[in-house]
Design a protein around this motif. Structure first.
Motif, short mmCIF file in Angstrom:
data_model
loop_
_atom_site.label_atom_id
_atom_site.label_comp_id
_atom_site.label_asym_id
_atom_site.label_seq_id
_atom_site.Cartn_x
_atom_site.Cartn_y
_atom_site.Cartn_z
N GLU A 134 -15.79 1.33 -4.42
CA GLU A 134 -14.43 1.87 -4.35
C GLU A 134 -13.86 1.90 -2.93
O GLU A 134 -12.83 2.53 -2.70
CB GLU A 134 -14.39 3.27 -4.97
N THR A 135 -14.49 1.23 -2.00
CA THR A 135 -14.00 1.26 -0.61
C THR A 135 -12.75 0.39 -0.46
O THR A 135 -12.59 -0.63 -1.13
CB THR A 135 -15.08 0.77 0.36
N PHE A 136 -11.88 0.83 0.46
CA PHE A 136 -10.65 0.09 0.71
C PHE A 136 -10.94 -1.26 1.33
O PHE A 136 -10.24 -2.25 1.06
CB PHE A 136 -9.73 0.91 1.63
N SER A 137 -11.97 -1.33 2.19
CA SER A 137 -12.31 -2.59 2.85
C SER A 137 -12.70 -3.66 1.82
O SER A 137 -12.40 -4.84 2.01
CB SER A 137 -13.46 -2.39 3.85
N ARG A 138 -13.34 -3.27 0.74
CA ARG A 138 -13.71 -4.22 -0.32
C ARG A 138 -12.47 -4.81 -0.97
O ARG A 138 -12.39 -6.01 -1.24
CB ARG A 138 -14.57 -3.50 -1.36
N MET A 172 -11.01 -10.08 -11.40
CA MET A 172 -12.30 -9.89 -10.75
C MET A 172 -12.40 -8.52 -10.09
O MET A 172 -13.47 -7.89 -10.11
CB MET A 172 -12.55 -11.01 -9.75
N MET A 173 -11.31 -8.03 -9.51
CA MET A 173 -11.34 -6.70 -8.90
C MET A 173 -11.54 -5.63 -9.97
O MET A 173 -12.29 -4.67 -9.78
CB MET A 173 -10.04 -6.45 -8.12
N PHE A 174 -10.84 -5.78 -11.09
CA PHE A 174 -10.97 -4.80 -12.18
C PHE A 174 -12.41 -4.77 -12.70
O PHE A 174 -12.99 -3.69 -12.89
CB PHE A 174 -10.00 -5.16 -13.30
N MET A 175 -12.99 -5.96 -12.93
CA MET A 175 -14.34 -6.03 -13.46
C MET A 175 -15.40 -5.57 -12.45
O MET A 175 -16.49 -5.16 -12.83
CB MET A 175 -14.66 -7.46 -13.91
N SER A 176 -15.08 -5.63 -11.17
CA SER A 176 -16.05 -5.28 -10.14
C SER A 176 -16.07 -3.79 -9.82
O SER A 176 -16.90 -3.35 -9.02
CB SER A 176 -15.78 -6.07 -8.85
N GLY A 177 -15.15 -3.04 -10.41
CA GLY A 177 -15.15 -1.60 -10.20
C GLY A 177 -14.41 -1.14 -8.96
O GLY A 177 -14.57 0.01 -8.54
N ILE A 178 -13.60 -2.02 -8.36
CA ILE A 178 -12.76 -1.59 -7.24
C ILE A 178 -11.83 -0.48 -7.74
O ILE A 178 -11.33 -0.54 -8.87
CB ILE A 178 -11.96 -2.78 -6.67
N ALA A 179 -11.60 0.52 -6.92
CA ALA A 179 -10.82 1.69 -7.32
C ALA A 179 -9.50 1.29 -7.98
O ALA A 179 -8.77 0.44 -7.45
CB ALA A 179 -10.55 2.58 -6.11
N MET A 180 -9.21 1.89 -9.11
CA MET A 180 -8.02 1.53 -9.88
C MET A 180 -6.74 1.77 -9.11
O MET A 180 -5.74 1.10 -9.34
CB MET A 180 -7.99 2.32 -11.19
N ARG A 181 -6.76 2.70 -8.15
CA ARG A 181 -5.52 2.94 -7.40
C ARG A 181 -5.15 1.72 -6.57
O ARG A 181 -3.96 1.46 -6.35
CB ARG A 181 -5.66 4.18 -6.51
N TYR A 182 -6.14 0.95 -6.13
CA TYR A 182 -5.85 -0.26 -5.38
C TYR A 182 -5.37 -1.38 -6.31
O TYR A 182 -4.42 -2.11 -5.99
CB TYR A 182 -7.09 -0.72 -4.61
N VAL A 183 -6.03 -1.50 -7.44
CA VAL A 183 -5.63 -2.52 -8.42
C VAL A 183 -4.21 -2.24 -8.92
O VAL A 183 -3.38 -3.14 -9.00
CB VAL A 183 -6.62 -2.56 -9.60
N MET A 184 -3.94 -0.97 -9.25
CA MET A 184 -2.61 -0.60 -9.75
C MET A 184 -1.55 -0.74 -8.67
O MET A 184 -0.38 -1.00 -8.98
CB MET A 184 -2.63 0.82 -10.31
N PHE A 185 -1.94 -0.56 -7.41
CA PHE A 185 -0.99 -0.77 -6.32
C PHE A 185 -0.49 -2.21 -6.34
O PHE A 185 0.72 -2.47 -6.27
CB PHE A 185 -1.64 -0.46 -4.98
N MET A 186 -1.42 -3.15 -6.47
CA MET A 186 -1.04 -4.56 -6.49
C MET A 186 -0.23 -4.89 -7.74
O MET A 186 0.79 -5.59 -7.67
CB MET A 186 -2.28 -5.45 -6.42
N VAL A 187 -0.67 -4.39 -8.90
CA VAL A 187 0.05 -4.65 -10.14
C VAL A 187 1.48 -4.10 -10.05
O VAL A 187 2.45 -4.76 -10.45
CB VAL A 187 -0.69 -4.03 -11.34
N SER A 188 1.62 -2.89 -9.53
CA SER A 188 2.93 -2.25 -9.41
C SER A 188 3.84 -3.04 -8.46
O SER A 188 5.03 -3.22 -8.73
CB SER A 188 2.78 -0.81 -8.92
N CYS A 189 3.27 -3.48 -7.34
CA CYS A 189 4.06 -4.27 -6.38
C CYS A 189 4.56 -5.56 -7.00
O CYS A 189 5.74 -5.93 -6.85
CB CYS A 189 3.21 -4.58 -5.15
N ILE A 190 3.70 -6.25 -7.73
CA ILE A 190 4.08 -7.52 -8.35
C ILE A 190 5.14 -7.30 -9.43
O ILE A 190 6.16 -8.01 -9.48
CB ILE A 190 2.84 -8.21 -8.95
N ALA A 191 4.93 -6.29 -10.27
CA ALA A 191 5.87 -6.02 -11.36
C ALA A 191 7.24 -5.61 -10.82
O ALA A 191 8.29 -6.11 -11.26
CB ALA A 191 5.31 -4.94 -12.28
#
Length: 436
Positions: A134-138, A172-191
């Motif tokens: 869940e690190t930001f650097s990842r 790949m980020m979702f399946m790898s367990g990267i924190a959802m707040r980072y994944v949702m940040f990208m999804v929200s920005c794109i949408a």
């Protein structure tokens, strides 16, 4: 390498792939027949050659231990970027995009092959950092790995292919367990960027009257003021979060960053997008804005699919394709031809084949013990499913025209070879799924 491994291949994955490639050849042949029943194109012959070459590549890769690509992932990635850069600078321009590398009489779309190298390197990085999920650097390094080739592809410009890289990254980020707040940040920005990009076009070309509140997206002065306002809010909230460690300060920064990014990028996109790309967005909203120009493709594609009815008009009996109403019918709109001649039942069958492919990839993911293999399968599933959703949605008029091929079926050597290389990797992983 052991030839006995062929007997252990996942035939439930390979079978739908072979079916789709066979159907692709048959309907590429159909697309080459004119209204007089005369064959005017030999594209199907080339597709047969590419299909056999792709199958050979897949079987060969299945015999090679996929772990060998782990050690060479960075070199594969860098080497694949070199011809991609060369293509950007000196590539053959087709349909306003410098994205083809000429090798004799053949054209190679390097951005297709780079998808595989991105998946392999990103899978290695995510596997190596699995303990720091869940690190930001990842999250940040994962984005860098994908955004470098994606940026080159955007400069060609090829927006459709660039979006595939985003789909691979998110999956790949979702399946790898990267924190959802980072994944949702990208999804929200794109949408939100997509919405902010489309709203002014909708106002100008479809509503045809000015809505005052949309000036925040179109007036450079108001855009700058709005961006600076949210940057200031984010800076104050960041200071509050650092000093007081209150969670709500973090979310103020989070939301402000999404708004700043979306407004800025959507405005820049409207400035740099080519006219034909803007028209694709406009006719997606309403094809009848330009029915004989940019909207022609969507209108004819929807007509062809509708003409198929429940059971279709029969093989080689389609009118839209044989009377040449449907452009790019062997590549971007192969699904339209297929649906016209096989109907709803045929379309449902294609859906089931792609569903089976993605289901098998997910099943392999659940059984493998090696995280590197698991993330490769995740990237492949993201790539195949995104291509299918966008291409089929495009032919139905529910997605913008992006030029993405329907993998395994559309005419084109680069897409066939790339998709089969991916299948070869998946087969290799399946054979060695219990190894680590």
């Amino acid at each position: 390498m052991n030839l006995r491994d062929i007997l252990r291949i996942d035939y439930l994955l390979l079978l739908p792939v072979l079916i789709l490639m066979t159907l692709g050849v048959l309907f590429i042949y159909s697309s080459g027949v004119n209204s007089d029943g005369v064959l005017v194109s030999n594209e199907y012959l080339r597709q047969i050659i590419w299909a056999f070459a792709g199958l050979t590549a897949a079987v060969t890769l299945s015999l090679i231990n996929y772990r060998k690509f782990y050690n060479f992932s960075i070199y594969i990635y860098i080497i694949s970027l070199i011809p991609l850069l060369y293509t950007l600078l000196f590539g053959h321009v087709i349909y306003n995009a410098a994205r083809w590398l000429r090798i004799g009489s053949f054209g190679v779309q390097m951005s297709e092959f780079v998808k595989i190298s991105v998946i392999i390197l990103l899978a290695r990085y995510l596997a190596d950092t699995d303990r720091n999920r869940e690190t930001f650097s990842r999250f940040l390094v994962s984005c860098v790995i994908v955004f470098i080739p994606m940026g080159i592809v955007l400069l060609q410009p090829d927006l459709g292919t660039a979006l595939v890289y985003v789909a691979i990254l998110l999956t790949m980020m979702f399946m790898s367990g990267i924190a959802m707040r980072y994944v949702m940040f990208m999804v929200s920005c794109i949408a939100l960027t997509g919405i902010f990009l489309v709203l002014p076009l909708w106002q100008t070309f479809i509503l045809q009257r000015t809505l005052p509140f949309l000036a925040v997206l179109t007036s450079i002065r108001i855009v700058i003021i709005t961006v600076l306002f949210f940057v200031l809010i984010a800076a104050i909230a960041l200071f509050g979060y650092i000093k007081y460690k209150k969670r709500y300060f973090f979310w103020v920064v989070y939301i402000s960053a999404i708004i700043v990014f979306s407004i800025s990028v959507s405005y820049v996109a409207r400035v740099v997008l080519k006219n034909y790309q803007i028209m694709r967005l406009i006719v997606f909203l309403d094809p009848n804005v330009d029915p004989r120009g940019a909207g022609w493709n969507i209108i004819q594609s929807v007509t062809a699919i509708g003409a198929g009815g429940f059971a279709g008009q029969g093989y080689l009996q389609g009118t839209q394709s044989h009377y040449r109403f449907l452009p790019e019918q062997s590549t971007d709109f192969i699904f339209s031809i297929f649906s016209e001649e096989t109907g709803f039942l045929g379309g449902l069958f294609i859906f089931s084949m792609y569903l089976l492919i993605c289901n098998r990839l997910l099943a392999i993911m659940k059984t493998v013990v090696d995280p590197f293999a698991r993330y490769i399968c995740a990237g492949l599933a993201g790539m195949y499913s995104f291509h299918f959703i966008i291409n089929v949605g495009m032919t139905m008029g529910i997605m913008p025209i992006t030029g993405l091929p329907l993998l395994f079926m559309s005419y084109g050597g680069s897409s066939v070879m790339t998709s089969m290389i991916g299948i070869g990797l998946a087969l290799s992983i399946f054979i060695r799924r219990y190894n680590r």
